[in-house]
Structures are given as structure tokens and as C-alpha cells.
Design a protein around this motif. Structure first.
Motif, PDB file in Angstrom:
ATOM      1  N   UNK A  65       0.817  -1.213   0.000  1.00 22.66           N
ATOM      2  CA  UNK A  65       0.000   0.000   0.000  1.00 22.66           C
ATOM      3  C   UNK A  65       0.854   1.269   0.000  1.00 22.66           C
ATOM      4  N   UNK A  66       2.142   1.163   0.283  1.00 24.97           N
ATOM      5  CA  UNK A  66       3.027   2.325   0.419  1.00 24.97           C
ATOM      6  C   UNK A  66       2.999   3.318  -0.739  1.00 24.97           C
ATOM      7  N   UNK A  67       3.250   2.881  -1.984  1.00 20.80           N
ATOM      8  CA  UNK A  67       3.245   3.838  -3.100  1.00 20.80           C
ATOM      9  C   UNK A  67       1.894   4.540  -3.282  1.00 20.80           C
ATOM     10  N   UNK A  68       0.808   3.800  -3.097  1.00 22.43           N
ATOM     11  CA  UNK A  68      -0.523   4.402  -3.217  1.00 22.43           C
ATOM     12  C   UNK A  68      -0.739   5.430  -2.112  1.00 22.43           C
ATOM     13  N   UNK A  69      -0.285   5.122  -0.902  1.00 22.82           N
ATOM     14  CA  UNK A  69      -0.429   6.048   0.223  1.00 22.82           C
ATOM     15  C   UNK A  69       0.345   7.335  -0.051  1.00 22.82           C
ATOM     16  N   UNK A  70       1.566   7.215  -0.547  1.00 25.00           N
ATOM     17  CA  UNK A  70       2.387   8.396  -0.852  1.00 25.00           C
ATOM     18  C   UNK A  70       1.719   9.242  -1.933  1.00 25.00           C
ATOM     19  N   UNK A  71       1.239   8.606  -3.009  1.00 23.91           N
ATOM     20  CA  UNK A  71       0.559   9.355  -4.069  1.00 23.91           C
ATOM     21  C   UNK A  71      -0.715  10.017  -3.554  1.00 23.91           C
ATOM     22  N   UNK A  72      -1.419   9.355  -2.652  1.00 23.43           N
ATOM     23  CA  UNK A  72      -2.640   9.932  -2.085  1.00 23.43           C
ATOM     24  C   UNK A  72      -2.322  11.179  -1.257  1.00 23.43           C
ATOM     25  N   UNK A  73      -1.272  11.117  -0.467  1.00 23.97           N
ATOM     26  CA  UNK A  73      -0.879  12.280   0.348  1.00 23.97           C
ATOM     27  C   UNK A  73      -0.461  13.436  -0.561  1.00 23.97           C
ATOM     28  N   UNK A  74       0.316  13.139  -1.594  1.00 25.08           N
ATOM     29  CA  UNK A  74       0.706  14.181  -2.553  1.00 25.08           C
ATOM     30  C   UNK A  74      -0.538  14.771  -3.210  1.00 25.08           C
ATOM     31  N   UNK A  75      -1.494  13.915  -3.562  1.00 27.31           N
ATOM     32  CA  UNK A  75      -2.742  14.379  -4.159  1.00 27.31           C
ATOM     33  C   UNK A  75      -3.540  15.272  -3.237  1.00 27.31           C
TER      34      UNK A  75
END
Length: 140
Positions: free
Chosen positions: A87-97
Motif C-alpha cells: 500500500x506504500x506507493x498508493x499512500x504516498x501518491x494519495x498524500x501528494x494528491x
């Protein structure tokens, strides 16, 4: 599979469907720019005459780029919903979003415009970030 994983899977599927629609619409705008009758036509935008074909190409390319990004995010969300360890990459992209969405919202409010679509987009990104955080927390 937890409730957060199921919800993220549903949101990811919706993002993938939306991405495919955006890519198709972008391709239509790009290819539609060469249709006789569109090329050479001028559109008045804020007192400036712009070429319709050029404007169509710009909107088409930006729609394709946005669609590809949504597709990547949707696929990462599906992967993270299936396997919480990823889930890490998705979590990082979500925070950036979320950060970019809030900055965009503030800029829109300052300029006196804040369209409903922008609000819905920000809401979806916040939901994705919360779901990813819940999955990440449950994994620990």
C-alpha cells in the motif's frame, strides 16, 4: 479482506473506469482536431482568438496525461487493496494528491472560483488517503 480494503478496491475500480473514459475523451479531442471544419476555426477566449484545433489538441493531451495518471493510481490502489504490504506507493501518491488538491482549492478560492468538480476530486483523494492509512495501520 477488511472494510477499508474492500472500499479501496471499489474506489480504485471507479478510478480505473474514469481513467479509461478520460483517455478515450482525450484521444477523441486529439483526433477530432484534424476534422475539416474544426481546423482553422477561431474561438474567442477572454478577448483572445485561439485556434480551435490547437485548443482541442491541448485539452486532448492533458486529458490523456491525466487519464494515465489516474490509471496508475487506480492500479496501485487495487494492488494495495489486494496486498496490504504493497500500500506504500498508493499512500504516498494519495498524500501528494491531498496536498496538491488543497493548494489548488486555496488558489481557486482566492481567485473567486471553486468548481464542484474540483471539490469532488479533492474529496475522492482524501478518501483514498484515509483508506490507505487505515490499511497501512492495520498491517502494522
Amino acid at each position: 479482506m477488511s472494510g477499508s480494503q474492500k472500499a479501496l478496491k471499489v474506489v480504485s475500480i471507479l478510478l480505473i473506469v474514469y481513467a479509461v473514459i478520460m483517455i478515450a475523451a482525450g484521444a477523441f479531442l486529439c483526433f477530432g482536431a484534424s476534422i475539416p471544419g474544426v481546423a482553422g476555426q477561431a474561438i474567442d477566449v477572454g478577448g483572445t482568438a485561439l485556434d480551435a484545433a490547437s485548443l482541442s489538441m491541448v485539452f486532448g493531451v492533458s486529458s490523456i496525461i491525466g487519464g494515465v495518471l489516474y490509471l496508475i493510481i487506480g492500479l496501485l490502489g487495487m494492488r494495495g487493496a489486494k496486498d496490504p504490504r504493497k500500500i506504500g506507493p498508493f499512500f504516498v501518491l494519495s498524500i501528494i494528491g491531498v496536498v496538491l488538491g488543497v493548494v489548488s482549492a486555496v488558489m481557486g478560492i482566492v481567485q473567486g472560483t471553486f468548481p464542484l468538480s474540483q471539490f469532488i476530486g479533492l474529496l475522492v483523494v482524501i478518501v483514498c488517503a484515509v483508506l490507505a492509512y487505515n490499511i497501512k495501520k492495520q498491517r502494522a
